[in-house]
Motif scaffolding. Sequence first.
Motif, short mmCIF file in Angstrom:
data_model
loop_
_atom_site.label_atom_id
_atom_site.label_comp_id
_atom_site.label_asym_id
_atom_site.label_seq_id
_atom_site.Cartn_x
_atom_site.Cartn_y
_atom_site.Cartn_z
N PHE A 66 0.83 -1.21 0.00
CA PHE A 66 0.00 0.00 0.00
C PHE A 66 0.87 1.27 0.00
O PHE A 66 0.61 2.21 -0.75
CB PHE A 66 -0.92 0.00 1.22
N ARG A 69 2.98 2.63 -3.31
CA ARG A 69 2.33 3.20 -4.48
C ARG A 69 2.93 4.56 -4.82
O ARG A 69 3.29 5.31 -3.92
CB ARG A 69 0.82 3.35 -4.25
N THR A 70 2.99 4.86 -6.10
CA THR A 70 3.50 6.15 -6.53
C THR A 70 2.39 7.18 -6.49
O THR A 70 1.20 6.84 -6.40
CB THR A 70 4.05 6.06 -7.97
N ALA A 71 2.77 8.45 -6.61
CA ALA A 71 1.77 9.52 -6.62
C ALA A 71 0.85 9.38 -7.83
O ALA A 71 -0.35 9.66 -7.75
CB ALA A 71 2.45 10.88 -6.63
N LYS A 72 1.40 8.93 -8.94
CA LYS A 72 0.59 8.74 -10.15
C LYS A 72 -0.48 7.68 -9.93
O LYS A 72 -1.62 7.83 -10.35
CB LYS A 72 1.49 8.38 -11.32
N GLU A 73 -0.13 6.59 -9.24
CA GLU A 73 -1.10 5.53 -8.96
C GLU A 73 -2.17 6.00 -7.98
O GLU A 73 -3.34 5.65 -8.12
CB GLU A 73 -0.41 4.30 -8.38
N ILE A 74 -1.79 6.82 -7.03
CA ILE A 74 -2.75 7.30 -6.04
C ILE A 74 -3.73 8.31 -6.64
O ILE A 74 -4.92 8.26 -6.39
CB ILE A 74 -2.00 7.93 -4.84
N ASN A 75 -3.22 9.21 -7.48
CA ASN A 75 -4.04 10.28 -8.02
C ASN A 75 -4.73 9.93 -9.34
O ASN A 75 -5.45 10.76 -9.87
CB ASN A 75 -3.18 11.53 -8.21
N HIS A 76 -4.52 8.74 -9.84
CA HIS A 76 -5.13 8.34 -11.10
C HIS A 76 -6.64 8.13 -10.91
O HIS A 76 -7.05 7.33 -10.08
CB HIS A 76 -4.49 7.06 -11.62
#
Length: 78
Positions: A66, A69-76
């Motif tokens: 959990f 996760r990258t920022a891109k994965e979280i904000n997608h």
Amino acid sequence: MLKWIQIFWPSFLVAGLAEAIFFTVIDPQELYLLGKPVHFSPIATYSVGFIGFWLVCAASSLSTVFFQRTAKEINHLE
């Protein structure tokens, strides 16, 4: 599917190791549950202990996946 493998396979291995170490030191017939002696067979005690260790280790692996996760994965947003 890969994330579930990354969670459950390492937790399975560590749970097996933790159970081996725990039950090397502790006799399953000397365990107490809520202040009363446990009257289960040793195999049942080992099985419940392994599942308990596996759940704790899986929770640890899940939190690791959990937080990786990258920022891109979280904000997608889909």
